[in-house]
Design an enzyme around this catalytic site. Structure first.
Site, short mmCIF file in Angstrom:
data_model
loop_
_atom_site.label_atom_id
_atom_site.label_comp_id
_atom_site.label_asym_id
_atom_site.label_seq_id
_atom_site.Cartn_x
_atom_site.Cartn_y
_atom_site.Cartn_z
N ALA A 109 -71.00 -36.68 -89.11
CA ALA A 109 -70.29 -36.00 -90.18
C ALA A 109 -68.90 -35.54 -89.73
O ALA A 109 -67.92 -35.65 -90.48
CB ALA A 109 -71.11 -34.81 -90.68
N GLU A 143 -65.81 -31.12 -80.15
CA GLU A 143 -67.10 -31.70 -79.77
C GLU A 143 -67.50 -31.19 -78.39
O GLU A 143 -66.67 -31.16 -77.46
CB GLU A 143 -67.02 -33.24 -79.75
CG GLU A 143 -68.14 -33.96 -79.05
CD GLU A 143 -69.53 -33.62 -79.58
OE1 GLU A 143 -70.47 -33.53 -78.77
OE2 GLU A 143 -69.68 -33.44 -80.81
N TRP A 190 -78.10 -33.00 -75.82
CA TRP A 190 -78.08 -31.56 -75.57
C TRP A 190 -79.13 -31.21 -74.52
O TRP A 190 -80.31 -31.50 -74.68
CB TRP A 190 -78.38 -30.79 -76.86
CG TRP A 190 -77.18 -30.60 -77.71
CD1 TRP A 190 -76.75 -31.44 -78.69
CD2 TRP A 190 -76.25 -29.53 -77.65
NE1 TRP A 190 -75.58 -30.96 -79.25
CE2 TRP A 190 -75.26 -29.79 -78.63
CE3 TRP A 190 -76.14 -28.38 -76.86
CZ2 TRP A 190 -74.19 -28.93 -78.84
CZ3 TRP A 190 -75.07 -27.52 -77.08
CH2 TRP A 190 -74.11 -27.79 -78.05
N ASN A 246 -78.47 -43.44 -81.16
CA ASN A 246 -79.65 -43.76 -81.96
C ASN A 246 -79.92 -45.27 -81.97
O ASN A 246 -79.24 -46.06 -81.30
CB ASN A 246 -79.50 -43.20 -83.38
CG ASN A 246 -78.35 -43.82 -84.15
OD1 ASN A 246 -77.78 -44.82 -83.76
ND2 ASN A 246 -77.99 -43.20 -85.26
N HIS A 278 -84.91 -37.05 -86.88
CA HIS A 278 -84.33 -36.99 -88.23
C HIS A 278 -84.34 -35.55 -88.75
O HIS A 278 -84.58 -35.31 -89.92
CB HIS A 278 -85.10 -37.89 -89.19
CG HIS A 278 -85.04 -39.35 -88.85
ND1 HIS A 278 -85.87 -40.28 -89.43
CD2 HIS A 278 -84.24 -40.03 -87.98
CE1 HIS A 278 -85.59 -41.48 -88.93
NE2 HIS A 278 -84.61 -41.35 -88.06
N THR A 324 -81.60 -41.00 -90.96
CA THR A 324 -80.70 -40.04 -91.59
C THR A 324 -79.22 -40.28 -91.34
O THR A 324 -78.37 -39.59 -91.91
CB THR A 324 -81.05 -38.62 -91.13
OG1 THR A 324 -81.15 -38.59 -89.70
CG2 THR A 324 -82.36 -38.17 -91.73
N ASN A 325 -78.85 -41.25 -90.49
CA ASN A 325 -77.44 -41.35 -90.13
C ASN A 325 -76.55 -41.74 -91.30
O ASN A 325 -75.54 -41.08 -91.58
CB ASN A 325 -77.24 -42.35 -88.98
CG ASN A 325 -75.81 -42.31 -88.45
OD1 ASN A 325 -75.33 -41.28 -88.02
ND2 ASN A 325 -75.14 -43.44 -88.51
#
Length: 568
Positions: A18, A38, A68, A101, A503, A548-549
């Site tokens: 996003a 970022e 992360w 992903n 997701h 979900t991307n």
């Protein structure tokens, strides 16, 4: 990294899918000063690491270079009633999870977005979102009014003429469902067998960073892209967002002022920033010693993921992929379970010809099964003992028994389909792909693991009677066929092995401003605040029937357009 400005018009928090969209669209007006922050490393054109470009993504999930660190989640209660926890791999690199992903590029179904609108997200029905799906893509295979042809993200499929033997074998096995073979999962909305769409060109990943932060975009003098900077806190003046405090890797901090702040940190990080700013459920904030600035009970609630299971199968030599054939996920099955509470196309199954990067994985097929339309709901909170640390995440998978029942029946269907003469007729050669600590260690890319897996791999070429004891040991001494025949044992297996498919969504749910459970309005504005928006997967009212991307890219495209209109 460019010099960090002290004041900007728009501060974008998070360089994931996003955030890359937002930076590209909002900086198109040279009068608008935009800062994209970022926490992970940057991946500028010409310097994208080879492992990110690779069409086979699984090695990226190991180590903390691109994810992360220290992030984990409660999954569900196992068969003994104990809460299971598992590491949660969220991208921490420019492009976010689109850089790590499986590159899946499916939109979901029109009914998903009709449900969003019915839940209060006015303006987000299928006809409303389709123009933004078209805007973001260049579909390399499919045309017509449902597809875009000049968007930043290339989308392609490995079509039947280019299928390796494994894909043909899986298609013949899936034909037993009676469902038709289809080409376009983004334009044919009925059940069927599809080659999965993925974001890739010339056999190389195209992340959101590659698609939206191209050379031309990065050259804009009004856009600053800052990597290696973590947003520690939002700066608020009452309920008005005025900027953020940024922390560098060396521990030094800088405050940046902004006329508008947009959170694009994802469903596990955007709500954390709101909660630390005092926006969220009052009791949860008080438990952390955080003064309540704005009581919004929905922050951190409505956490959703697709409950999933994986199975592995020994492949005969004739069906194994050569190492040079990098795209391994080749077929998908979208089907209807028929269970009470399960609507049309409520299940999804993918088939990959490689279960790992090494010699052992190259001898195994990997099947992903998930509930495409789950009912289970989790939540996210700050840890009262350490509010500035990793959040307390409970995915709540299987909190609704209907999801457990559909996974159990799906595993039976999967076993019936793939224990087949076209793939492997031996039921003992199908087994759960448990992500044990040993398997996790072996999955890390290293010369030692390459040698070790090379030594273990020939076991799968041994006569069946010799490899059967090894596979039974993986199953804890039980033949898989025995588990399938026992309803209780199968339910226990589902509880002990279910996981989320990365997701995470819904924790800053979008809806009507008068709904106390919503966090943002249909424009992405945080209700009750000024100059503060959220534009990522956290705003989804419900999970789409998809990875979900691409839906996240669509959300960012739509909210970016709203912001551009309002800013003039």
């Amino acid at each position: 990294m460019n010099a960090l400005p002290e004041t900007v018009d728009v501060l974008i928090v998070g360089g994931g899918s996003a955030g890359c969209v937002m930076a590209h669209r909002l900086s198109a007006d040279p009068r608008r000063r935009v800062l994209l922050v970022e926490a992970g490393i940057d991946t500028p054109p010409g310097r994208v690491p080879a492992e990110i470009l690779d069409s086979y993504p699984m090695p990226l999930f190991h180590g903390d270079t691109y994810i992360w660190p220290g992030l984990d989640a409660a999954v569900t209660r196992d068969s003994r009633g104990r809460m299971r926890r598992r590491a949660y791999e969220q991208g921490r690199v420019m492009g976010g999870s689109s850089s790590i992903n499986v590159q899946a590029a499916n939109r979901g179904l029109p009914r998903d977005y009709e449900a969003w609108a019915a839940l209060g997200a006015e303006g987000w029905a299928w006809d409303d979102v389709l123009p933004y799906f078209r805007r973001l893509e260049t579909d390399l295979d499919c045309g017509g009014p449902l597809h875009g042809h000049d968007g930043p993200l290339p989308i392609r499929r490995i079509l039947e003429p280019a299928w390796p033997p494994f894909a043909h074998a899986v298609a013949r096995a899936f034909d037993a469902t009676g469902l038709p073979r289809r080409v376009d999962q983004n334009g044919e909305f009925e059940d069927g067998i599809f080659p999965p769409a993925f974001s890739n060109r010339d056999d190389a990943r195209v992340s959101a960073a590659a698609a939206y932060l191209d050379v031309g975009t990065r050259a804009r003098p009004n856009l600053t892209i800052a990597a290696g900077l973590e947003v520690r806190s939002l700066v608020m003046d009452g309920r008005r967002a005025t900027g953020a405090v940024l922390r560098r890797g060396d521990g030094s901090e800088q405050q940046v002022s902004a006329a508008s702040v947009v959170l694009c940190a994802g469903a596990l990080q955007s709500p954390v920033l709101l909660l630390r700013a005092g926006i969220g459920p009052g009791d949860a904030l008080s438990a952390c010693g955080i003064p309540v600035r704005l009581a919004r009970s929905g922050v951190g609630e409505n956490l959703r993921d697709h409950p999933a299971l994986t199975m592995a199968q020994v492949l005969p030599r004739s069906l194994r992929l050569p190492e040079t054939f990098r795209r391994a996920s080749l077929l998908a099955l979208r089907y209807t379970s028929g269970h009470p509470g399960g609507g049309a196309s409520d299940m999804y199954l993918t088939a990959s010809a490689r279960a790992g990067w090494h010699a052992l994985g190259g001898r195994l097929a990997l099947y992903f099964l998930w509930v495409n339309q789950p009912h289970s709901v989790g939540r996210l909170r700050l840890d009262p003992a350490n509010p500035s640390g990793p959040p307390d995440i409970d995915l709540g998978l299987l909190s609704d028994r209907r999801d457990l029942e559909r996974l159990a029946s799906g595993i039976r269907l999967l076993s019936d389909l793939v224990v087949s003469p076209t793939l492997n007729p031996r039921s003992d050669d199908l087994f759960p792909a448990n992500y044990s600590p040993l398997i996790r260690r072996l999955s890390a890319v290293s010369p030692r693991n390459r040698r070790l897996t090379g030594l273990l791999a020939p076991v799968f070429d041994a006569p069946a009677m010799l490899r059967a004891p090894l596979l039974r040991a993986v199953l804890g001494g039980h033949a898989w066929a025995t588990v399938l025949q026992d309803d209780g044992a199968l339910d226990d297996f589902v509880r002990d092995n279910v996981f989320g498919v990365w997701h995470a969504s819904g924790t800053c749910r979008m809806g009507r401003a008068d709904d106390p459970d919503t966090v943002v309005d249909p424009g992405g504005r945080v209700i009750g605040t000024e100059n503060l928006s959220v534009a990522d997967a956290s705003v989804m009212p419900r999970l789409p029937s998809a990875n979900t991307n691409v839906p996240t890219l669509m959300i960012a495209e739509k909210i970016a357009e709203r912001m551009m209109v309002e800013m003039g």
